[in-house]
Design a protein around this motif. Sequence first.
Motif, PDB file in Angstrom:
ATOM      1  N   ILE A  45       0.836  -1.205   0.000  1.00 13.78           N
ATOM      2  CA  ILE A  45       0.000   0.000   0.000  1.00 13.78           C
ATOM      3  C   ILE A  45       0.872   1.258   0.000  1.00 13.78           C
ATOM      4  CG2 ILE A  45      -1.643   1.313   1.436  1.00 13.78           C
ATOM      5  CD1 ILE A  45      -2.874  -1.421   2.154  1.00 13.78           C
ATOM      6  N   ALA A  46       2.011   1.201   0.698  1.00 17.51           N
ATOM      7  CA  ALA A  46       2.901   2.376   0.763  1.00 17.51           C
ATOM      8  C   ALA A  46       3.537   2.663  -0.599  1.00 17.51           C
ATOM      9  CB  ALA A  46       3.990   2.151   1.806  1.00 17.51           C
TER      10      ALA A  46
ATOM     11  N   LEU B  78       1.456   4.438  -3.221  1.00 17.32           N
ATOM     12  CA  LEU B  78       1.222   5.846  -2.849  1.00 17.32           C
ATOM     13  C   LEU B  78       2.455   6.695  -3.145  1.00 17.32           C
ATOM     14  CD1 LEU B  78      -0.765   5.414   0.488  1.00 17.32           C
ATOM     15  CD2 LEU B  78      -1.642   6.246  -1.689  1.00 17.32           C
TER      16      LEU B  78
ATOM     17  N   SER C  56      -8.168   8.122  -5.883  1.00 18.47           N
ATOM     18  CA  SER C  56      -7.400   9.064  -5.052  1.00 18.47           C
ATOM     19  C   SER C  56      -6.394   9.851  -5.900  1.00 18.47           C
ATOM     20  CB  SER C  56      -6.635   8.322  -3.955  1.00 18.47           C
ATOM     21  OG  SER C  56      -7.512   7.563  -3.186  1.00 18.47           O
TER      22      SER C  56
ATOM     23  N   VAL D  77       3.013   3.259   8.163  1.00 19.12           N
ATOM     24  CA  VAL D  77       2.245   3.270   6.911  1.00 19.12           C
ATOM     25  C   VAL D  77       0.750   3.383   7.220  1.00 19.12           C
ATOM     26  CG1 VAL D  77       1.608   1.904   4.871  1.00 19.12           C
ATOM     27  CG2 VAL D  77       3.983   2.026   5.586  1.00 19.12           C
TER      28      VAL D  77
ATOM     29  N   VAL E 206      -1.523   6.444   5.951  1.00 14.04           N
ATOM     30  CA  VAL E 206      -2.636   6.182   5.018  1.00 14.04           C
ATOM     31  C   VAL E 206      -3.957   6.678   5.624  1.00 14.04           C
ATOM     32  CG1 VAL E 206      -3.955   4.358   3.844  1.00 14.04           C
ATOM     33  CG2 VAL E 206      -1.469   4.263   3.870  1.00 14.04           C
TER      34      VAL E 206
ATOM     35  N   LEU F  35      -9.377   4.833   1.878  1.00 14.81           N
ATOM     36  CA  LEU F  35      -7.990   4.914   2.363  1.00 14.81           C
ATOM     37  C   LEU F  35      -7.935   4.651   3.861  1.00 14.81           C
ATOM     38  CD1 LEU F  35      -6.277   7.911   0.520  1.00 14.81           C
ATOM     39  CD2 LEU F  35      -5.553   5.544   0.484  1.00 14.81           C
TER      40      LEU F  35
ATOM     41  N   GLY G 143      -5.853   1.827   5.812  1.00 13.94           N
ATOM     42  CA  GLY G 143      -4.948   2.218   6.895  1.00 13.94           C
ATOM     43  C   GLY G 143      -5.226   1.431   8.169  1.00 13.94           C
TER      44      GLY G 143
END
Lengths: 310, 73
Positions: free
Chosen positions: A226-227, A230, A300, B12, B16, B33, B37
Motif C-alpha cells: 500500500i505504501a 502511494l 485518489s 504506513v 494512510v 484509504l 490504513g
Amino acid sequence: MQLDIVIAFFILGVVVRLLRANVQFPPALYQSLTLFLMLAIGLKGGIALAEHGTWQLLPQSFAVVMFGLILPLLAFPILFYIGQLNREDSASIAAHYGSVSIGTYAVAVALLESRGIPYEPYFPLFVVLLEMPAIAIGIALANGTNKKIDWRKLLHEILCNQGMILMTGALVIGLWAGERAASITPLFKDLFHGALALFLLEMGMVAASRLAQLKQTASFMLAFGIAMPLIGGFLGCLLGIAIGLTTGGAILLAVLGASASYIAVPAAMRVAVPKADHGLSITSSLGITFPFNILVGIPSYVLFTQWLMA
Amino acid sequence: MTEKHLFFSLTVGLVVMALGWALLYLDTIGWGLIAFGVAVTGLGITSWRPSIKSSPLLQSASEGEKIDRKTVS
C-alpha cells in the motif's frame, strides 16, 4: 465519488472467491482477454502517435524512462533493510513495483474516459517505455549474489514477453496504419470496456485467492503493497506536471508509477533471479497492490492530481 | 515479525489513515484509504510477537527453560 462499472466486476470477482462459489473462469478466456487488452491499448496509442507524434515526445520519454529506473531503487531499501527480505526477493519485488500493470492502466483509462477527462492519446508509448528499465535495475540489484545469468535467454524474456511484443507491435501497426486502422477499431475500441469488465472479474477472483499465500510476512507486505503505490503515484503525478502533461496525462503517469507488474516482470525475473520467491512478488503485486489501486488508489490519484493542478 | 516490521506497519497505517482523512474534504473515497490504513495497522499489531532479544522477561524465561532442560537431561 461514484463507483465505475468495471470496478464493480472486480468486487464481484472478490465476492465470488470469498463465498467459495463454484465459478470457473476458463484460462484460455483470461489469456484471450489479456491479449485483447494489450493489442487494443497499443493500437490506440499507435493511431494517436501517427496523428500527434512530435519531437516534444523525446524529452518526455526520457523523463519517463528515468522514472522507471528510480522506482525500484526506492522500493529495494524498504524491502531489504526494513522488510529484512533476502537480496534476491527484495530485488525481484522492487523490479515488479518499478514496472507497470497493463490491467491497472486499462482501468485508469476507462475511468478517465467515463468522466470525460482528456489525456495524451499517445500514452501507450510511455507504458511500453516503463516496462523495461525496472527489470534491468532489478537484475543489477540482485546481481550481488547471483552472477550466473543466461543473458541471451533474459534479453529474449525482456524484449519478447507477450506484453512487450504485443503492445509494441500494435503500437507500430497503429502508427503505420493511422486512419486506415478505422476498419478494425469497432473490435478494439467499442468492445474495450466490456472486455475489461470480464478481465477484472477474473482478476478479482485471483486477487482474493492470492491473499492467503502471504503467511508470516503478511503484515509487512500489506504495508509495503500500500505504501509503494502511494509513493509511486505521488512521484508520477509530480513528474507528469513537471514535464507538461495534461491533468489526464499526469493522472495516468501517477497510475503507472503506482502500479506493479504481474505479467512481464515475473517472466523475466524467473530467468534472471531464479532463487527469488516469485510467489511472494506476484502475491504482493496481484493480491495487495492491484486491488488497492483499483478500489481506492486510482480515484485518489485522480482527486489529488485535479486538486494539485486546479 | 520483527520490531522493524511493526514500526513500518504502524507508520504506513497511520499515514494512510491521515491521507484518507485529508481526502475526505474532497470526496468520500477517503473512507477507502482510512479502511486500508486500519487494516495495515490492525494486522501489524495483531501479528507482532515480541522477539526474545527485545524482551528481558522473555530472555530470562528462555534461559530458565534451557537450564531446566539441562537439569532434566
